[in-house]
Every structure is written in structure tokens, then in C-alpha cells.
Enzyme design. Sequence first.
Site, PDB file in Angstrom:
ATOM      1  N   GLU A  32       0.794  -1.224   0.000  1.00 23.06           N
ATOM      2  CA  GLU A  32       0.000   0.000   0.000  1.00 23.06           C
ATOM      3  C   GLU A  32       0.825   1.272   0.000  1.00 23.06           C
ATOM      4  O   GLU A  32       0.472   2.254  -0.648  1.00 23.06           O
ATOM      5  CB  GLU A  32      -0.942   0.020   1.215  1.00 23.06           C
ATOM      6  CG  GLU A  32      -2.112  -0.922   1.106  1.00 23.06           C
ATOM      7  CD  GLU A  32      -3.098  -0.720   2.231  1.00 23.06           C
ATOM      8  OE1 GLU A  32      -3.347   0.440   2.604  1.00 23.06           O
ATOM      9  OE2 GLU A  32      -3.617  -1.721   2.748  1.00 23.06           O
ATOM     10  N   ASP A 105      -2.588  -4.295   3.308  1.00 20.95           N
ATOM     11  CA  ASP A 105      -2.719  -4.659   4.717  1.00 20.95           C
ATOM     12  C   ASP A 105      -3.677  -5.833   4.906  1.00 20.95           C
ATOM     13  O   ASP A 105      -4.659  -5.980   4.166  1.00 20.95           O
ATOM     14  CB  ASP A 105      -3.225  -3.460   5.527  1.00 20.95           C
ATOM     15  CG  ASP A 105      -2.143  -2.415   5.720  1.00 20.95           C
ATOM     16  OD1 ASP A 105      -0.985  -2.690   5.383  1.00 20.95           O
ATOM     17  OD2 ASP A 105      -2.461  -1.310   6.209  1.00 20.95           O
ATOM     18  N   TYR A 325       0.904  -5.951  13.060  1.00 20.08           N
ATOM     19  CA  TYR A 325      -0.203  -5.184  12.493  1.00 20.08           C
ATOM     20  C   TYR A 325      -1.057  -4.595  13.598  1.00 20.08           C
ATOM     21  O   TYR A 325      -1.389  -5.265  14.588  1.00 20.08           O
ATOM     22  CB  TYR A 325      -1.051  -6.077  11.591  1.00 20.08           C
ATOM     23  CG  TYR A 325      -2.044  -5.316  10.771  1.00 20.08           C
ATOM     24  CD1 TYR A 325      -1.627  -4.305   9.904  1.00 20.08           C
ATOM     25  CD2 TYR A 325      -3.400  -5.580  10.853  1.00 20.08           C
ATOM     26  CE1 TYR A 325      -2.537  -3.592   9.140  1.00 20.08           C
ATOM     27  CE2 TYR A 325      -4.322  -4.880  10.090  1.00 20.08           C
ATOM     28  CZ  TYR A 325      -3.882  -3.891   9.244  1.00 20.08           C
ATOM     29  OH  TYR A 325      -4.782  -3.183   8.499  1.00 20.08           O
TER      30      TYR A 325
END
Length: 854
Positions: A32, A105, A325
Site C-alpha cells: 500500500e 494490509d 499489524y
Amino acid sequence: MVIRRGTRNRREGGGGEPAEVETAGRPLLLVESPTKVRTIRRYLGDRWAVAATMGHVKDLPASKLGVDVDNGFAPQYVAIKDREKVLKAIVKAARGATAVYLAPDPDREGEAIAYHVAQELQGLGIPVHRVLFHEITRQGIEKGLAEPLPIDVRKFESQQARRILDRLVGYQLSPVLWKKVQRGLSAGRVQSVAVRLIVERERAIRAFVPQEYWLVFATLRPEGRTAETPFRAQLTRIDGEAPKIASSETATAVRSDLERAAYRVAKLEQRSRQRRPPPPYITSRLQQDASARFHFSARRTMQAAQRLYEGVEIGNGGPTGLITYMRTDSTRISQTAIASCREFVAERFGKDALPERPNFFASRAGAQDAHEAIRPTDVTLSPEKAARHLPPELAKLYGLIWRRFVACQMRPAVYSIDAVDVEAVPPGGGKTYRLRASASRLVEPGWLGVYGEEAAGDDDKPAEGRAEPAAGAGAPAPKAGGDKDDAEAGAEAARLPELRQDEPLGLVPPGVEGDQKFTQPPARFTEGSLVREMEDLGIGRPSTYASIVSTILQRRYVHKLDQKLAPTDLGEMVNDRLTRHFPRILDPQFTARMEEDLDRVESAQVDWHALLAEFYGPFHGDVERAMKEMADVRSEAKETGEMCERCGSPLVKRWGRAGWFIACKAWPKCTFTKDVPAADGTQAAPLPDVSDQVCPSCGKPMKVRRGRFGAFLSCTGYPACKTARPLPTGVKCPRPGCGGDIVARRMRNGRSYWECSRRVRLRKDAEGKDATATRKTAEAKDAATTKAAEDADPATAKPEGCDFVTWRKPVPQPCPQCGAPYVVEAKVKGATVLACDNKECGWKAAAASGEGEG
């Protein structure tokens, strides 16, 4: 492939020119953000072509609904503005690649990005894989690439259903507000419920009536043992019932009895209590703790966490991902991470700090459990080491995450608790009083050895798996009449003397004391506590909490008062109308059920077409009725019972862009206005028709007006002349030779500050370098006047810029001690005082009395 230089929002794009990436027969890995590109290239080298999509590449069109409600709610996706070049570059790079690996993600939004990119690559005849990176480290990247997956269509459909539902609500509710309230307003499926929570909390605070209650204490010592240290015991029972002391008269009677009573040790208690370590962080809890400890907004916390996840320089040759994450609702930890943490704890704190078996924590009911908890990727990188390379903001957040993770795999803290129940019987019998005192000491620090005093700052509501604090430690004030649990805790002492069962005790100074208390209203939400409330109610998800809070602040439905969230007039008014006409949409329980149904789309338990169809029918009917039945607030004029002091006509309460105000009913013949009285009944003075300021552009008088950001000066020649200026405070800039006015400003988050009207502002240019821009002031606009003043007196010459800015409000009155031309409002222990801005002076005074001290 396209990489943009200078990014804005991670998923919503930014500016910059594209730069091509050659694949040359290599596999193409798409992530991303450019930050991830730099980190991943460090590990993969030249074997892979790595590039960024810059967030979403497709979305529903901004100019129309973009959903075909008559054709199964089919979405009409278009390339996001200035993403056409991105998509073209993706296809061009993919043509020369051996395979494409999509690594946005690992959440619903990332799955949507991967899905839309994969759709663009159909027909090229090259393999397309989905890979998940839960941590941006060599191990995490190699693991993800070794386990390629197909696109998770169900997860994409769950995201798509959410997006369509939010579009239906936002694009059909907002026009109702435009027509009935004012242009530019918006409503949302979750944001409007969040505003309702804040409005209802504020009204509960306003409606709260404090109730008096008293706590009674006795200072005691064993009779005949004067060498023993006295201890303080709290009254907890009267004839076996919780004390209900709601007046000074009752408190005086109780004190009279206790002053004459005979005391004895009724019960001795010795026990230990464990305080279990907290679980590792989930998204919401990280936002709450960062808000409570560092005053970070939810968005600021997530932006910092994103940087730690994507990779930062720590002096080891390139960017490194420091945490896993950061959007997760699971407390699960991988076995590898647990083993590494236990090994580190044994080496750093000794084997005695380790529990026999690893600690495991249950996640909340309904948690998705798609990712691990938030933890450091390398537990051996301590906060002290990391802080040498990280900016303060990142260092603070990393320290929170690291300590929480290490603590979760340590032994419980163990307290030794000594407690005594004291019986007091007045002469002649009658009532029997029971008092209690306790003392606790930490005998085994356990996880507190790494967590330290931060643990004491935790919210009073335990997190998952957390034991509550020891009895009597930091207990909140009981309700009127006493709360059973709080009263039984008794008075906390540093230590208790050696006592024996039935031993007589005697009063020592200060004897029996009464402490008057009043119940407190519920506290306003902070960003952290609002996130917790939403989480408890099942509203929103880890990926949306920060954006929800930011949205309601940006829409000015809510503002901040001393870091607390309070509704604006606009927020309350919009909430009332939406709640009345759209009760389902504004119902927290309905919103929570809808969130659960959307989650079930991902697990194939619910069909998203049927879900949207079931919702849309009743909702669309509510929209049509509201368009007909909702009153137009701009036409409302509520009689106040007051008369205009200028013309004698009735005064009415009206709505304007800046909120409710009082105006003359004879408008436009009479332009009298004033503020609505504050909650305490105080009334601001009416605004004058004109000020003593002259417009620097056309020479006409300037008028004080109110806008959505407060009062300001505007030219009376409007609309022909649109000159406007901040409202001066009446204080001149203290910088030598400047002569500018100190004006009030307001930040986007609602916080006020004051600066010189000639202040030079710093900002970043497109390349990220510092560039200065001096605000055009009235003196600069009126060049002729300025030049004449300079010729007459060089001391009045305008400097190239001024750097004066302050958080403290200047007050135009001289300091009585040093003669400084102004003083400032300051906070001292929660109270507002006047203080001299000259640090060498030190004068301060209560804001009301003005009687100062040196």
C-alpha cells in the site's frame, strides 16, 4: 509501477508525480505505501520488483450515489481521482512480471484493494496471488511469500457491503440536513450514533444533581502502648448496615457517638492478593491508553502505530518494522513470540519472574481474531534502545506496546494485605459501629517490575484478563449514603501496628473526623473512553474507531474542552432531529446488530444483497417522511419572553451558522443580537454594531461578527469588500519593535491559542522542506500607510516576521508587581488564575479577586 513522492492519507491518496518500476522478468510485489516499499526492498533486494498502490485505487464515485438500488445494490466503481496513472502503471508493470503478489494490509480494506487490483489484471495471463504480512520483518515477509493465498472474496464482500451501506446512509441522510438545517452537513451510520452518545452524556451531566454524603474516620492506637503508630479507620457499618450519612446533622450525631464510644479489635485479617498482568494490546485499548497517558488522539495513535508497523530507521542499515499489524481485536500471540518473550524475561528479570506456563488471554466475545495482538517484532529491542533512533511520539508508543507485551508473560504481582475491623459501642449501648482499616504492601513485583508506575494509571475499568486493584487502593468515592464495596474497603494505611484480637483501642488526635463529599456527575468522554464505549456497545471496528472520532470533530458536531469531548450546538440540534426522524439508525443496539451481520457476511452466514435489501426499504421510507415532516430550523423563531433593549420588540431564539443566538423579532429593521445564556446563567454582552477598527482595504468601519470559529472583525462594506481579521485581544505583541496585535486563533481540534498578527508561520513544501509564509496583515495591505509610518518613525517599521505565540490567554491589564503591560490566564491545580507572563516576576492572583501574591 507508480510510487508517489509525498503522501497524505495512507488509503486515500496524495499528490506527486509517478515513477516507473521495471519488472524485467521478476515477480511484482504490490503493497500500500512507499514506506513499506523501502522496508521490504531491504529484505528482498533485486530479486523482486516492489511498488505501492498508494491505498485504494477504486471507490464509489464522489459526485453521485454510485449504487444501483434497483439492481441488487450493484456498486459502480470508478478509479479514484489521479489514480488512473497508478492503475495503468500497475498493468504495464504486471505485463513484464513472472507473477503478481498482492500484499495490501491484512484487513478488509486491504482485501478490497487487492480485489480491485486483481480485477484490473484479469486477462493478462499471469498468476496473481494474495499474501499477508502481519509484521514487516524478514521473517514475516518470507513467511507471507511462502504461503500465497487466493483473494478472499467473502472478506471483500463484507467490506463492500459496509461501503455500500455507509454510502446509502450518508448520501440520503445528508440531503435531509442540507434542506432542513444548513448546507455542508453530513450524517453517517456510525458517526451519528457516536455523536448521540456524547450528547446524551452531556445532558446527563447537566441534569445531574449532586448529593451530599459524609465519610467518618477515627484515628486509633492500642491502649497503653503509646509507642505504637496510630492508624486511621473508616466507618463501614452502623448496626450491620452500610452507613447513610447524607447531612451534617447526621454526621455530627455519628461523630458524637464515636467520640464517646469504647473501641476494640473485632477481627484481624491477613491475606495475599494477586494482580494479574494485562493482556497485550488490541487496537481500542492502545488508543485508550495513549489518550489517557499522552493525550494522543485516536488518529494520532494510529498514524504513529502505522509508522512503527511499516518500518523506521533504527541505525541497523535500513527501515525495520518494529510492531505487528496494529488493527486487531485479538489478544492472541504466536507460539514463537511467546517463546522469545519468555526467554527474554528469564534473561532480563530472572527465572523467578516467569510463570510455570505461558499466560494466555481470552479475547472479547465477537472478536474477529484475524490477527495477533499488537506486539514488538523483536522483544530484545527495549524502549531505551529504540528511543535513541525514534522521534519522541514513536518512542512513547513503542514503549507502551513493548512493556505491555513483556508484562503479559510475567508472574502476577503479589500484595500482602493486613486488615482490621474495629467495633465501637457508645456508652449505654444503642447502636454498634464497625470501622475498618487496611494496609497493603507489594511483596512480589512480578509484571510490575517492567510495567512500573504506568499500571497505576490504568482506567478503573479492568481490561480483558485483568485483576482489579487491591482493596482500598484508589477506590472511587461512594454514592450518596455510601457504596457497599467502597465502604467495606476501609481506610488505607501505610502500615498497621501489631494488634491482638479483642484488644482495646483508644482515640488519639485528631480523633473522630467527618469528611463531607458530594456525588460527581458522569465524566465527559475523552477520545479513549469514547472508543471504549463504542467497543463495549459493539459499534464500529478496530479499523474505524480513529476515523469516526476524527470525523465528528471535523464536522464540528463535537469539540474538545480540556481534552474532553462535548457536543456543539450544531451537534445537539442535528442529533435531536435525526433521533426523532431516524430512530433505528440512531439506535446503538441496531447499529451493533448491523455490525454483527456485516461480520457474518465474511463467514458466509449472511448474504450481503439480502442484508442491504432488508435495511434499505424501511430506511428509504424514513428519508421520504423526514423530507416532508422535519421542521426547517432556519425558519424557527422561539419566543424568549424578553424584549429588545433597542426597539422594544420581542426577542426570539434563532439558529445561525454559528449556532443558537438571541435576535430581535423586528429583523431586518433592528439588528440587535446577543448570545444565548450559558449553562450557568451568565450572559455575554451584545456585540457592538461597529468596532474602533478601520478596514485597511476600503477604509470603512469594521464590525464584530460571529462565525463558526467564534467572533471576528468583518468590513461593513461586505459583500463588496470581503476583508476580515481575527479579533484583537487589546494586547500588543511583547516582542521589541514589533507592535503587532495579539489575536486569538483556534486549531482544527478546537483548542485555542494566541499569536502576534505578524507571526511568521512555518509549513512544509511539497518536498518536505521548511518554507516560511508570512500572513498578510492589515499593515502590509495598506502599504502607503505603513511606508509613511516608517518614514516618520523607524521604530514603527514592520519587522520581516514575528515568532510570538502562546497557549495562555492574554488579559489587557498591567501586572501590579512588575508593571508588564499585560497578564495571562493560567491553570494552577485546576483553577484559573491571572499570572504575569514575565517568568522573573512570578506574580499570580485568583482570576476573580485579583488579590495577588509574589
